[in-house]
Scaffold this motif. Structure first.
Motif, PDB file in Angstrom:
ATOM      1  N   MET A  60      10.513   4.517 -56.103  1.00  0.00           N
ATOM      2  CA  MET A  60      11.350   3.177 -56.025  1.00  0.00           C
ATOM      3  C   MET A  60      12.770   3.366 -55.202  1.00  0.00           C
ATOM      4  O   MET A  60      13.136   2.689 -54.536  1.00  0.00           O
ATOM      5  CB  MET A  60      11.625   2.750 -57.588  1.00  0.00           C
ATOM      6  CG  MET A  60      12.617   1.412 -57.549  1.00  0.00           C
ATOM      7  SD  MET A  60      12.110   0.131 -56.750  1.00  0.00           S
ATOM      8  CE  MET A  60      11.181  -0.983 -58.259  1.00  0.00           C
ATOM      9  N   GLU A  61      13.224   4.608 -55.235  1.00  0.00           N
ATOM     10  CA  GLU A  61      14.499   4.988 -54.922  1.00  0.00           C
ATOM     11  C   GLU A  61      14.373   5.012 -53.263  1.00  0.00           C
ATOM     12  O   GLU A  61      15.125   4.293 -52.602  1.00  0.00           O
ATOM     13  CB  GLU A  61      15.058   6.374 -55.519  1.00  0.00           C
ATOM     14  CG  GLU A  61      15.298   6.001 -56.927  1.00  0.00           C
ATOM     15  CD  GLU A  61      15.955   7.492 -57.453  1.00  0.00           C
ATOM     16  OE1 GLU A  61      15.827   8.630 -56.817  1.00  0.00           O
ATOM     17  OE2 GLU A  61      16.754   7.425 -58.268  1.00  0.00           O
ATOM     18  N   ALA A  62      12.985   5.505 -52.956  1.00  0.00           N
ATOM     19  CA  ALA A  62      12.913   5.656 -51.561  1.00  0.00           C
ATOM     20  C   ALA A  62      12.797   4.190 -50.618  1.00  0.00           C
ATOM     21  O   ALA A  62      13.185   3.948 -49.777  1.00  0.00           O
ATOM     22  CB  ALA A  62      11.638   6.327 -51.123  1.00  0.00           C
ATOM     23  N   ALA A  63      12.049   3.594 -51.588  1.00  0.00           N
ATOM     24  CA  ALA A  63      11.888   1.799 -51.094  1.00  0.00           C
ATOM     25  C   ALA A  63      13.427   1.202 -51.121  1.00  0.00           C
ATOM     26  O   ALA A  63      13.612   0.811 -50.088  1.00  0.00           O
ATOM     27  CB  ALA A  63      10.860   1.335 -52.003  1.00  0.00           C
ATOM     28  N   ARG A  64      14.054   1.347 -52.114  1.00  0.00           N
ATOM     29  CA  ARG A  64      15.462   0.759 -52.203  1.00  0.00           C
ATOM     30  C   ARG A  64      16.137   1.079 -51.018  1.00  0.00           C
ATOM     31  O   ARG A  64      17.020   0.593 -50.311  1.00  0.00           O
ATOM     32  CB  ARG A  64      16.100   0.984 -53.394  1.00  0.00           C
ATOM     33  CG  ARG A  64      15.201   0.315 -54.958  1.00  0.00           C
ATOM     34  CD  ARG A  64      14.964  -1.081 -54.404  1.00  0.00           C
ATOM     35  NE  ARG A  64      15.764  -2.079 -54.362  1.00  0.00           N
ATOM     36  CZ  ARG A  64      16.637  -2.530 -55.232  1.00  0.00           C
ATOM     37  NH1 ARG A  64      16.218  -2.403 -56.342  1.00  0.00           N
ATOM     38  NH2 ARG A  64      17.634  -3.544 -54.990  1.00  0.00           N
ATOM     39  N   SER A  65      16.209   2.578 -50.979  1.00  0.00           N
ATOM     40  CA  SER A  65      17.078   3.194 -49.970  1.00  0.00           C
ATOM     41  C   SER A  65      16.840   2.756 -48.338  1.00  0.00           C
ATOM     42  O   SER A  65      17.645   2.822 -47.540  1.00  0.00           O
ATOM     43  CB  SER A  65      17.107   4.681 -49.908  1.00  0.00           C
ATOM     44  OG  SER A  65      15.886   5.203 -49.302  1.00  0.00           O
ATOM     45  N   LEU A  66      15.533   2.160 -48.331  1.00  0.00           N
ATOM     46  CA  LEU A  66      15.068   1.780 -46.915  1.00  0.00           C
ATOM     47  C   LEU A  66      15.637   0.174 -46.704  1.00  0.00           C
ATOM     48  O   LEU A  66      15.401  -0.388 -45.801  1.00  0.00           O
ATOM     49  CB  LEU A  66      13.526   1.850 -46.745  1.00  0.00           C
ATOM     50  CG  LEU A  66      13.042   3.185 -46.498  1.00  0.00           C
ATOM     51  CD1 LEU A  66      11.741   3.173 -46.725  1.00  0.00           C
ATOM     52  CD2 LEU A  66      13.614   3.777 -45.280  1.00  0.00           C
ATOM     53  N   GLY A  67      16.205  -0.250 -47.929  1.00  0.00           N
ATOM     54  CA  GLY A  67      16.863  -1.742 -47.829  1.00  0.00           C
ATOM     55  C   GLY A  67      15.782  -2.895 -48.477  1.00  0.00           C
ATOM     56  O   GLY A  67      16.161  -3.810 -48.425  1.00  0.00           O
TER      57      GLY A  67
END
Ligand code: ATP
Ligand code: MG
Lengths: 265, 245
Positions: free
Chosen positions: A166-173
């Protein structure tokens, strides 16, 4: 689809069990004259349905018609149970306290009361208020009941995905819902499918309870056929066999999907 | 470019203890600057990075990225995050997507690029990090170093203005650290603004403009890499450096 070893074993077990059953009957000297020849007409028969039919033709017998209804109500309920389950499963993980609370209330309430009682409540109370047909009431009761279980399966599935995803996805915007849709749910699906299949097998079997609101499903038709022909063993065995065909097919399909989804491992 | 003013962040642990991860933390980072953050475990390095793209909420203070207040109630966090690339210690590649899909997905979903355009950008970046030949395999078939290079390409594909690296090489086997550091060094030389949490002092020496030593949620000492190698002042800094060098 390959005939797997597990399914071969199942078939063998079935054969052995039925042999033992026969043997037991003989030994105990229970005299029961089998009338298997009476059963096929409850599946398919050639003739006139009504006396004013112009010509005889092939028709579905009572059990077959019951099977169709059971399939219909199961498919409809599975679809709605998935929708309810997704919403509830995601809602239970929400940061919003009210959403979280309401969804867990729903799950506790539904899982804490018997399906049979829920069917009665929905049919007699809500169904009367909203003028639902027996089918709609039955399908609603099943969907709501299984939806709670599916919700728990979905929640566990989502929780099993490492939070770094989730964090990786969110960090990509990506927004929360984009991340859910593209990253979390597809991965959770893989882990959800086996317990989900088990749940849907339960659903098919649980659907026999809708016979209490006079829905002419497989169980209801079987009861009627027994009342008419008095061949209780034959008819109920046949009904059981038909349920098995449905559940077994479902479990084979799931195994196939699981194998297909294993490509990225 | 990045401006953190008097930031406080306290965690409540499951057993109800309070952990002060950032205490009155103030730091300004200029465009094109490469800042390396070092410090002992638990000193708040990751927490600071994660606050920069709001993977953590802050309790007090203010963080702006390119003038945009990140923790303002009205901030469009997804928009701001597009400009901030992050590379994680454990890569966090999407295991159900191929290498190519890992790099194109956010471009299409977030940047609304066409598949063709996204693929072209992804190919260029995968080539840059030296892993174009693996574009159709799944992450599980790659070594750690390869996975991390894909993760860097994935972040770069969003054409961020800042890149955050949180111990990007700590989970790697020693022989793979070099290949990832090389990619990071190239980026630094190209003028990317970078905030790098690492124990690799060689990297700091080569490309860092500034090194920051953190302890217990505070900046203890800051200076050029030279300063840290030759004349660290604080006792804790000296002790820490003696342990990792
Ligand atoms: N989600 C959390 N819940 C509770 N405490 C946390 C949480 N995240 C971090 N902490 C605590 O905050 C402090 C700072 O953690 P942080 O991860 O920023 O340290 P770090 O400098 O990155 O350390 P490391 O080198 O081990 O990665 C630590 O004491 C840590 O235990
Ligand atoms: Mg850390």
């Amino acid at each position: 689809m390959k005939f797997t070893r597990r399914s071969a074993i199942t078939v063998v077990v079935l054969i052995v069990a039925s042999y033992l059953f026969y043997y037991f009957f003989m030994r105990k000297g229970i005299t029961y004259s089998w009338h298997w020849y009476d059963v096929p007409k409850y599946l398919f028969y050639y003739g006139k349905r009504f006396s004013d039919d112009p010509a005889p033709a092939w028709h579905m017998g009572a059990l077959m018609m019951g099977l169709v209804l059971t399939l219909k109500i199961s498919v409809v309920s599975i679809i709605f149970a998935i929708i309810i389950g997704l919403v509830v499963g995601i809602a239970r993980l929400s940061d919003e306290p009210i959403t979280k609370y309401l969804s867990s209330c729903y799950v506790e309430l539904i899982r804490g009361t018997p399906l049979l009682v829920q069917i009665y409540i929905i049919y007699f109370f809500i169904g009367t208020m909203l003028r639902l047909s027996a089918f709609a009431a039955g399908a609603a009761a099943l969907s709501i009941f299984e939806g709670a279980y599916v919700g728990e399966i979905v929640r566990a599935g989502i929780q099993s995905i490492h939070k770094g995803q989730m964090e990786a996805a969110r960090s990509l915007g990506m927004s929360y819902s984009q991340a859910m849709r593209h990253i979390i749910l597809p991965q959770a699906m893989k882990r959800i499918i086996p317990p989900l299949a088990g749940q849907f097998i339960s659903l098919i079997k649980d659907s026999s309870l809708v016979s209490v609101i006079a829905l002419a499903d497989l169980t209801f038709r079987a009861q009627q056929a027994v009342a008419q022909s008095l061949n209780a063993f034959e008819i109920y065995f046949t009904a059981a066999g038909l349920y098995l065909v449905m559940t077994f097919t479902l479990s084979m399909v799931t195994q196939y999907i699981e194998r297909r989804m294993a490509v990225s491992d | 470019m990045i401006d953190a003013q008097n930031v406080y962040k306290t965690f409540i642990t499951p057993d109800k203890r309070k952990v002060e991860a950032l205490v009155d933390f103030t730091l300004h980072i200029d465009r094109g600057e490469v800042v390396v953050i070092i410090g002992p475990s638990g000193s708040g390095k990751s927490t600071f990075l994660r606050c920069i793209n709001r993977l953590e909420e802050i309790d007090e203070g203010k963080i702006t990225v390119e003038g945009q207040d990140l923790h303002a109630p009205k901030a469009d966090i997804n928009k701001i995050r597009e400009e901030i690339g992050m590379v994680f210690q454990h890569f966090n590649l999407f295991p159900h997507k191929t290498v190519m899909e890992n790099v194109t997905l956010a471009q299409e979903v977030v940047r609304k690029r066409s598949k063709k355009e996204a693929t072209e950008i992804a190919e260029a970046l995968l080539k840059k990090v030296g892993i174009l030949d693996k574009k159709d395999v799944y992450p599980s078939q790659l070594s750690g170093g390869q996975q991390q290079r894909v993760a860097i390409a994935r972040a770069l594909a969003m054409q961020p203005k800042v890149m955050l690296f949180d111990e990007a090489t700590s989970a790697l086997d020693p022989e793979m650290i070099g290949e990832v550091l090389d990619v990071m060094k190239t980026l630094a030389r190209e003028g990317m603004t970078m905030v790098v949490v690492t124990h690799e002092m060689g990297f700091a020496r080569e490309v860092a403009d500034r090194v920051i030593f953190m302890d217990a949620g505070r900046i203890v000492e800051t200076g050029t890499p030279e300063h840290f190698f030759t004349s660290p002042e604080n006792e804790r800094t000296k002790l820490f450096l003696s342990q990792i060098l």
